[in-house]
Design a protein around this motif. Structure first.
Motif, PDB file in Angstrom:
ATOM      1  N   ALA A 105      -8.269  21.993 -31.951  1.00 46.29           N
ATOM      2  CA  ALA A 105      -8.581  20.806 -31.154  1.00 46.29           C
ATOM      3  C   ALA A 105      -9.331  19.745 -31.950  1.00 46.29           C
ATOM      4  O   ALA A 105      -9.176  18.541 -31.687  1.00 46.29           O
ATOM      5  N   PHE A 106     -10.149  20.180 -32.914  1.00 45.41           N
ATOM      6  CA  PHE A 106     -10.976  19.246 -33.686  1.00 45.41           C
ATOM      7  C   PHE A 106     -10.810  19.518 -35.185  1.00 45.41           C
ATOM      8  O   PHE A 106     -11.776  19.884 -35.870  1.00 45.41           O
ATOM      9  N   PRO A 107      -9.595  19.344 -35.735  1.00 46.30           N
ATOM     10  CA  PRO A 107      -9.392  19.640 -37.150  1.00 46.30           C
ATOM     11  C   PRO A 107     -10.188  18.718 -38.068  1.00 46.30           C
ATOM     12  O   PRO A 107     -10.453  19.069 -39.228  1.00 46.30           O
ATOM     13  N   ASP A 162      -6.881  24.494 -16.270  1.00 45.23           N
ATOM     14  CA  ASP A 162      -7.049  24.425 -17.721  1.00 45.23           C
ATOM     15  C   ASP A 162      -6.844  25.770 -18.403  1.00 45.23           C
ATOM     16  O   ASP A 162      -7.129  25.909 -19.594  1.00 45.23           O
ATOM     17  N   GLN A 163      -6.336  26.770 -17.682  1.00 48.79           N
ATOM     18  CA  GLN A 163      -6.159  28.091 -18.261  1.00 48.79           C
ATOM     19  C   GLN A 163      -4.705  28.339 -18.648  1.00 48.79           C
ATOM     20  O   GLN A 163      -3.781  27.758 -18.078  1.00 48.79           O
ATOM     21  N   LYS A 164      -4.492  29.235 -19.610  1.00 47.12           N
ATOM     22  CA  LYS A 164      -3.152  29.553 -20.089  1.00 47.12           C
ATOM     23  C   LYS A 164      -2.354  30.290 -19.016  1.00 47.12           C
ATOM     24  O   LYS A 164      -2.877  31.145 -18.305  1.00 47.12           O
ATOM     25  N   LEU A 165      -1.076  29.957 -18.942  1.00 44.92           N
ATOM     26  CA  LEU A 165      -0.134  30.663 -18.089  1.00 44.92           C
ATOM     27  C   LEU A 165       1.031  31.157 -18.932  1.00 44.92           C
ATOM     28  O   LEU A 165       1.273  30.656 -20.033  1.00 44.92           O
ATOM     29  N   PHE A 179      -1.833  19.506 -25.015  1.00 40.90           N
ATOM     30  CA  PHE A 179      -3.215  19.576 -24.546  1.00 40.90           C
ATOM     31  C   PHE A 179      -4.104  19.776 -25.759  1.00 40.90           C
ATOM     32  O   PHE A 179      -3.908  20.717 -26.523  1.00 40.90           O
ATOM     33  N   LEU A 180      -5.043  18.879 -25.964  1.00 45.24           N
ATOM     34  CA  LEU A 180      -5.933  18.931 -27.127  1.00 45.24           C
ATOM     35  C   LEU A 180      -5.140  18.984 -28.425  1.00 45.24           C
ATOM     36  O   LEU A 180      -5.506  19.664 -29.378  1.00 45.24           O
ATOM     37  N   GLY A 181      -4.017  18.271 -28.438  1.00 47.44           N
ATOM     38  CA  GLY A 181      -3.218  18.169 -29.647  1.00 47.44           C
ATOM     39  C   GLY A 181      -2.292  19.332 -29.917  1.00 47.44           C
ATOM     40  O   GLY A 181      -1.668  19.381 -30.981  1.00 47.44           O
ATOM     41  N   GLN A 182      -2.192  20.272 -28.975  1.00 48.79           N
ATOM     42  CA  GLN A 182      -1.366  21.460 -29.171  1.00 48.79           C
ATOM     43  C   GLN A 182      -0.460  21.671 -27.967  1.00 48.79           C
ATOM     44  O   GLN A 182      -0.814  21.295 -26.840  1.00 48.79           O
ATOM     45  N   PRO A 183       0.707  22.311 -28.168  1.00 48.62           N
ATOM     46  CA  PRO A 183       1.520  22.684 -27.009  1.00 48.62           C
ATOM     47  C   PRO A 183       0.823  23.783 -26.214  1.00 48.62           C
ATOM     48  O   PRO A 183       0.294  24.736 -26.790  1.00 48.62           O
ATOM     49  N   ALA A 184       0.805  23.643 -24.895  1.00 47.38           N
ATOM     50  CA  ALA A 184       0.110  24.607 -24.045  1.00 47.38           C
ATOM     51  C   ALA A 184       0.869  24.750 -22.732  1.00 47.38           C
ATOM     52  O   ALA A 184       1.250  23.751 -22.112  1.00 47.38           O
ATOM     53  N   MET A 191      -2.572  14.745 -15.446  1.00 39.41           N
ATOM     54  CA  MET A 191      -3.672  15.668 -15.150  1.00 39.41           C
ATOM     55  C   MET A 191      -4.233  16.264 -16.439  1.00 39.41           C
ATOM     56  O   MET A 191      -5.452  16.328 -16.631  1.00 39.41           O
ATOM     57  N   ASN A 192      -3.337  16.722 -17.321  1.00 40.18           N
ATOM     58  CA  ASN A 192      -3.778  17.269 -18.605  1.00 40.18           C
ATOM     59  C   ASN A 192      -4.588  16.250 -19.397  1.00 40.18           C
ATOM     60  O   ASN A 192      -5.576  16.591 -20.062  1.00 40.18           O
ATOM     61  N   ALA A 193      -4.170  14.987 -19.339  1.00 41.29           N
ATOM     62  CA  ALA A 193      -4.868  13.940 -20.084  1.00 41.29           C
ATOM     63  C   ALA A 193      -6.294  13.766 -19.585  1.00 41.29           C
ATOM     64  O   ALA A 193      -7.216  13.551 -20.389  1.00 41.29           O
ATOM     65  N   ARG A 194      -6.507  13.844 -18.272  1.00 39.80           N
ATOM     66  CA  ARG A 194      -7.867  13.713 -17.742  1.00 39.80           C
ATOM     67  C   ARG A 194      -8.730  14.888 -18.187  1.00 39.80           C
ATOM     68  O   ARG A 194      -9.872  14.707 -18.596  1.00 39.80           O
ATOM     69  N   ILE A 195      -8.181  16.112 -18.102  1.00 40.65           N
ATOM     70  CA  ILE A 195      -8.968  17.280 -18.503  1.00 40.65           C
ATOM     71  C   ILE A 195      -9.286  17.221 -19.990  1.00 40.65           C
ATOM     72  O   ILE A 195     -10.414  17.519 -20.413  1.00 40.65           O
ATOM     73  N   GLU A 196      -8.326  16.818 -20.799  1.00 42.29           N
ATOM     74  CA  GLU A 196      -8.579  16.691 -22.234  1.00 42.29           C
ATOM     75  C   GLU A 196      -9.697  15.695 -22.500  1.00 42.29           C
ATOM     76  O   GLU A 196     -10.565  15.939 -23.354  1.00 42.29           O
ATOM     77  N   ALA A 197      -9.714  14.574 -21.788  1.00 44.88           N
ATOM     78  CA  ALA A 197     -10.773  13.576 -21.976  1.00 44.88           C
ATOM     79  C   ALA A 197     -12.137  14.171 -21.653  1.00 44.88           C
ATOM     80  O   ALA A 197     -13.124  13.923 -22.367  1.00 44.88           O
TER      81      ALA A 197
END
Length: 300
Positions: free
Chosen positions: A56-58, A191-194, A202-207, A264-270
């Motif tokens: 997420a923070f490389p 925000d959890q994995k399924l 999400f956070l720069g990665q596929p999720a 929705m993902n964009a808001r959680i990432e922010a």
């Protein structure tokens, strides 16, 4: 043997909750944070947290990421020890309690609302605050493997808010659908994995991301309010209610579900990027390939 194990675990949970009550909210929060931020970074699960932070923070250095990981452990320990105090926390301007920012974004006269949130700060504050604000909010949850522990936690939650809890899975989804059809609100942590859902960035990665909130919202055309909790002191929180997300209506249902879930993902990432030390980094949020390499030890 399983029955005895369940009983022992339930006894330990009851004892920990009772100990926390005796300490009071401030001291319980401080003790929980002190223990987990000291011990947590050395536990094997922290390898996942370090890898998540690398992904997420490389651009950040290892020392910064280690500081965030310790902060995340601190927040988790505080959250655990704060649980028995949440039902009694008041809406207040100082001390243990909570305040609301953005209450004007709650739709006037509308009961059927979908609140989307994430495991930030003490996310268990949300149903307590919703009940005090007159919102009867149901939620999906994953029950602990131990049914006796589950009973203890459900009893504690029900002491603070009348909040129907639906089990995750197909049965819970049907129950949530009926709840919305009855004109009530639904709160979803997404925000959890399924293993199913949509693969989205999400956070720069596929999720893999649940599409259920978007599907519910588009079916009922009800407001979707991004809402999260911020930690602003020992057992003190700010609940931030954002304006409703626009509901797409292109005529292509699959495209609309995808577009709304992306929003929705964009808001959680922010939220996570703004306050990374308050998010739960200790789970495999991204696809399996992301974890072929993991960091194994705290940075020096």
């Amino acid at each position: 043997m399983r029955q005895w194990q369940w009983r022992l675990e339930a006894l330990l949970v009851r004892g920990l909750l009772a100990f926390s009550r005796r300490l009071g909210p401030r001291r319980a929060s401080a003790l929980g944070g002190a223990v987990t931020r000291t011990v947590g970074p050395w536990l094997p699960v922290s390898r996942i947290g370090r890898r998540n932070l690398e992904l997420a923070f490389p651009e950040r250095d290892p020392g910064w990421r280690e500081q965030v990981l310790r902060g995340a452990w601190d927040n988790l320990g505080r959250t655990m020890m704060e649980l028995p105090h949440l039902p009694g926390l008041p809406e207040s301007t100082e001390g243990p309690g909570w305040e609301v920012s953005g209450q004007e974004n709650l739709p006037s006269g509308e009961r059927r609302i979908i609140f989307i949130s994430a495991h930030l700060a003490n996310w268990e504050t949300l149903p307590v605050a919703a009940a005090r604000l007159g919102v009867r909010m149901a939620s999906l949850y994953r029950a602990p493997d131990n049914p006796l522990v589950d009973a203890v936690l459900r009893q504690m939650r029900e002491g603070g808010a009348e909040m129907p809890l639906f089990p995750k899975g197909a049965r819970g989804a049907r129950m949530a659908l009926r709840h919305l059809a009855g004109g009530e609100a639904l709160g979803l942590l997404m925000d959890q994995k399924l293993n199913e859902g949509l693969e989205l960035p999400f956070l720069g990665q596929p999720a893999m991301t649940t599409s259920a909130p978007a599907e519910f919202a588009l079916r009922f055309r009800c407001p979707v309010l991004p809402t999260h909790v911020e930690r602003i002191g020992p057992c003190r929180f700010r609940i931030v209610v954002e304006p409703p997300l626009p509901l797409p209506d292109s005529g292509d249902r699959a495209a609309d579900v995808r577009a709304l879930t992306l929003a929705m993902n964009a808001r959680i990432e922010a939220w996570v990027r703004a306050r990374p030390q308050e998010w739960l980094w200790l789970h495999r949020r991204f696809t399996r390939a992301a974890y072929s390499t993991t960091s194994s030890a705290p940075a020096a």
